[in-house]
Scaffold this motif. Structure first.
Motif, PDB file in Angstrom:
ATOM      1  N   VAL A  99     -10.445 -73.357 -24.606  1.00 58.09           N
ATOM      2  CA  VAL A  99      -9.753 -74.534 -24.672  1.00 58.09           C
ATOM      3  C   VAL A  99      -8.316 -74.254 -25.550  1.00 58.09           C
ATOM      4  O   VAL A  99      -8.497 -73.904 -26.798  1.00 58.09           O
ATOM      5  CB  VAL A  99     -10.466 -75.636 -25.218  1.00 58.09           C
ATOM      6  CG1 VAL A  99      -9.313 -77.032 -25.538  1.00 58.09           C
ATOM      7  CG2 VAL A  99     -11.434 -75.938 -24.702  1.00 58.09           C
ATOM      8  N   LYS A 100      -7.089 -74.380 -24.977  1.00 61.54           N
ATOM      9  CA  LYS A 100      -5.959 -74.250 -25.565  1.00 61.54           C
ATOM     10  C   LYS A 100      -5.691 -75.187 -26.499  1.00 61.54           C
ATOM     11  O   LYS A 100      -6.048 -76.409 -26.326  1.00 61.54           O
ATOM     12  CB  LYS A 100      -4.890 -74.072 -24.536  1.00 61.54           C
ATOM     13  CG  LYS A 100      -4.852 -73.082 -23.716  1.00 61.54           C
ATOM     14  CD  LYS A 100      -3.535 -72.613 -22.867  1.00 61.54           C
ATOM     15  CE  LYS A 100      -3.911 -71.349 -21.957  1.00 61.54           C
ATOM     16  NZ  LYS A 100      -2.452 -70.918 -21.280  1.00 61.54           N
ATOM     17  N   LEU A 101      -5.154 -74.821 -27.643  1.00 64.81           N
ATOM     18  CA  LEU A 101      -5.053 -75.735 -28.599  1.00 64.81           C
ATOM     19  C   LEU A 101      -3.532 -76.470 -28.821  1.00 64.81           C
ATOM     20  O   LEU A 101      -3.195 -77.245 -29.492  1.00 64.81           O
ATOM     21  CB  LEU A 101      -5.113 -75.201 -30.099  1.00 64.81           C
ATOM     22  CG  LEU A 101      -6.836 -74.652 -30.135  1.00 64.81           C
ATOM     23  CD1 LEU A 101      -7.075 -74.209 -31.425  1.00 64.81           C
ATOM     24  CD2 LEU A 101      -8.013 -75.770 -30.027  1.00 64.81           C
ATOM     25  N   GLY A 102      -2.495 -75.460 -28.205  1.00 65.16           N
ATOM     26  CA  GLY A 102      -1.208 -76.023 -28.209  1.00 65.16           C
ATOM     27  C   GLY A 102      -0.474 -75.517 -29.411  1.00 65.16           C
ATOM     28  O   GLY A 102      -1.289 -75.227 -30.623  1.00 65.16           O
ATOM     29  N   ALA A 103       0.697 -75.403 -29.524  1.00 65.87           N
ATOM     30  CA  ALA A 103       1.374 -74.770 -30.636  1.00 65.87           C
ATOM     31  C   ALA A 103       0.935 -75.523 -31.970  1.00 65.87           C
ATOM     32  O   ALA A 103       0.565 -74.963 -33.117  1.00 65.87           O
ATOM     33  CB  ALA A 103       2.971 -75.044 -30.532  1.00 65.87           C
ATOM     34  N   GLY A 104       1.098 -77.030 -32.048  1.00 60.65           N
ATOM     35  CA  GLY A 104       0.655 -77.795 -33.092  1.00 60.65           C
ATOM     36  C   GLY A 104      -0.595 -77.572 -33.675  1.00 60.65           C
ATOM     37  O   GLY A 104      -0.976 -77.420 -34.947  1.00 60.65           O
ATOM     38  N   GLY A 105      -1.727 -77.415 -32.711  1.00 65.57           N
ATOM     39  CA  GLY A 105      -2.993 -77.144 -32.988  1.00 65.57           C
ATOM     40  C   GLY A 105      -3.389 -75.834 -33.621  1.00 65.57           C
ATOM     41  O   GLY A 105      -4.046 -75.626 -34.625  1.00 65.57           O
ATOM     42  N   LEU A 106      -2.359 -74.776 -33.182  1.00 67.85           N
ATOM     43  CA  LEU A 106      -2.642 -73.498 -33.542  1.00 67.85           C
ATOM     44  C   LEU A 106      -1.982 -73.483 -35.042  1.00 67.85           C
ATOM     45  O   LEU A 106      -2.774 -72.755 -36.027  1.00 67.85           O
ATOM     46  CB  LEU A 106      -1.969 -72.370 -32.735  1.00 67.85           C
ATOM     47  CG  LEU A 106      -2.464 -71.956 -31.349  1.00 67.85           C
ATOM     48  CD1 LEU A 106      -1.525 -71.138 -30.771  1.00 67.85           C
ATOM     49  CD2 LEU A 106      -4.085 -71.297 -31.682  1.00 67.85           C
ATOM     50  N   VAL A 107      -0.872 -73.923 -35.238  1.00 67.30           N
ATOM     51  CA  VAL A 107      -0.301 -73.890 -36.621  1.00 67.30           C
ATOM     52  C   VAL A 107      -1.435 -74.678 -37.547  1.00 67.30           C
ATOM     53  O   VAL A 107      -1.637 -74.055 -38.857  1.00 67.30           O
ATOM     54  CB  VAL A 107       0.917 -74.667 -36.781  1.00 67.30           C
ATOM     55  CG1 VAL A 107       1.529 -74.898 -38.063  1.00 67.30           C
ATOM     56  CG2 VAL A 107       2.070 -73.645 -35.882  1.00 67.30           C
ATOM     57  N   ARG A 108      -1.863 -75.780 -37.284  1.00 70.09           N
ATOM     58  CA  ARG A 108      -2.760 -76.350 -38.113  1.00 70.09           C
ATOM     59  C   ARG A 108      -4.253 -75.458 -38.361  1.00 70.09           C
ATOM     60  O   ARG A 108      -4.582 -75.386 -39.555  1.00 70.09           O
ATOM     61  CB  ARG A 108      -3.369 -77.777 -37.765  1.00 70.09           C
ATOM     62  CG  ARG A 108      -2.166 -78.789 -37.757  1.00 70.09           C
ATOM     63  CD  ARG A 108      -2.826 -80.385 -37.686  1.00 70.09           C
ATOM     64  NE  ARG A 108      -3.160 -80.314 -35.976  1.00 70.09           N
ATOM     65  CZ  ARG A 108      -2.176 -80.516 -35.290  1.00 70.09           C
ATOM     66  NH1 ARG A 108      -0.871 -80.769 -35.485  1.00 70.09           N
ATOM     67  NH2 ARG A 108      -2.668 -80.727 -33.887  1.00 70.09           N
ATOM     68  N   ALA A 109      -4.664 -74.915 -37.309  1.00 67.99           N
ATOM     69  CA  ALA A 109      -5.717 -74.204 -37.404  1.00 67.99           C
ATOM     70  C   ALA A 109      -5.779 -72.788 -38.361  1.00 67.99           C
ATOM     71  O   ALA A 109      -6.420 -72.720 -39.284  1.00 67.99           O
ATOM     72  CB  ALA A 109      -6.236 -73.597 -36.016  1.00 67.99           C
ATOM     73  N   TYR A 110      -4.626 -72.365 -38.223  1.00 70.27           N
ATOM     74  CA  TYR A 110      -4.369 -70.883 -39.138  1.00 70.27           C
ATOM     75  C   TYR A 110      -3.960 -71.428 -40.511  1.00 70.27           C
ATOM     76  O   TYR A 110      -4.474 -70.904 -41.411  1.00 70.27           O
ATOM     77  CB  TYR A 110      -3.043 -70.046 -38.598  1.00 70.27           C
ATOM     78  CG  TYR A 110      -3.606 -69.403 -37.180  1.00 70.27           C
ATOM     79  CD1 TYR A 110      -4.325 -68.066 -37.584  1.00 70.27           C
ATOM     80  CD2 TYR A 110      -3.491 -69.722 -36.040  1.00 70.27           C
ATOM     81  CE1 TYR A 110      -4.923 -67.467 -36.459  1.00 70.27           C
ATOM     82  CE2 TYR A 110      -3.958 -68.978 -35.053  1.00 70.27           C
ATOM     83  CZ  TYR A 110      -4.824 -67.981 -34.958  1.00 70.27           C
ATOM     84  OH  TYR A 110      -5.150 -67.178 -34.188  1.00 70.27           O
TER      85      TYR A 110
END
Length: 197
Positions: A99-110
């Motif tokens: 499932v793609k998280l989108g740019a904002g989701g990736l920034v938050r995850a990392y």
């Protein structure tokens, strides 16, 4: 005041079936960091990404490893900078969950995975030392030795010639006051040596 961490710390985050395995650990430089990252690639051959951020020895790095630009390495580096860390490597191994998280989701995850790992880190202040060299007449050797011990100086060497030569290190912020104090205590009979460039 810059700090480092005493030992590696870990945290694992699962978001929409993607696993983010974070580690923050002390490293000396970029070469050591690249060795760690290469080891992670071998250890996790099925991982989609091995992203990392480094602040060590005046060097920094932010590597997205195939994630969209600026969504992994830079946010991880920002966490390290925000916590005023030095001599550390943050790595996050990502297993893609479909499932793609989108740019904002990736920034938050990392960001979150590194920040959560650091919650359990034992932080150690980095104290910059200054090395001083001086000579004193023999009758002042005992006085200088006592003052060095009281100041918590690290004695690197003492040699006896026409005078007694000392080399020692102190926290950089304490060096100038110590020199002033010793100039007074030794009544100007201490000679400070400068390294020849």
């Amino acid at each position: 005041m810059p700090q480092t961490i005493a030992a590696p710390v870990h945290f694992e985050l699962i978001i929409k079936k993607s696993r983010f395995i974070a580690c923050v650990q002390p490293v000396s430089d970029r070469t050591a960091a690249q060795t760690v990252v290469a080891g992670l690639r071998v250890e996790h051959p099925a991982a989609a990404h091995v992203c990392w951020a480094l602040l060590a020895g005046g060097q920094s790095a932010a590597v997205d490893d195939g994630e969209p630009s600026g969504t992994a390495g830079r946010p991880m580096l920002d966490v390290l900078r925000h916590q005023d860390l030095e001599g550390v490597l943050a790595t996050v191994v990502r297993y893609f969950g479909g499932v793609k998280l989108g740019a904002g989701g990736l920034v938050r995850a990392y960001t979150d995975s590194v920040a959560q790992a650091l919650l359990s880190a034992q932080k150690i202040p980095i104290i910059k030392l200054q090395t001083l060299r001086c000579t004193v007449p023999y009758p002042l050797e005992g006085l200088l030795r006592r003052e060095l011990e009281l100041a918590g100086a690290q004695l690197a060497g003492v040699s006896h010639g026409e005078a007694v030569a000392f080399e020692f290190s102190l926290p950089a912020t304490e060096a100038a006051p110590f020199q002033t104090q010793m100039n007074e205590s030794c009544a100007g009979r201490i000679t400070w040596l400068r390294d020849e460039a």
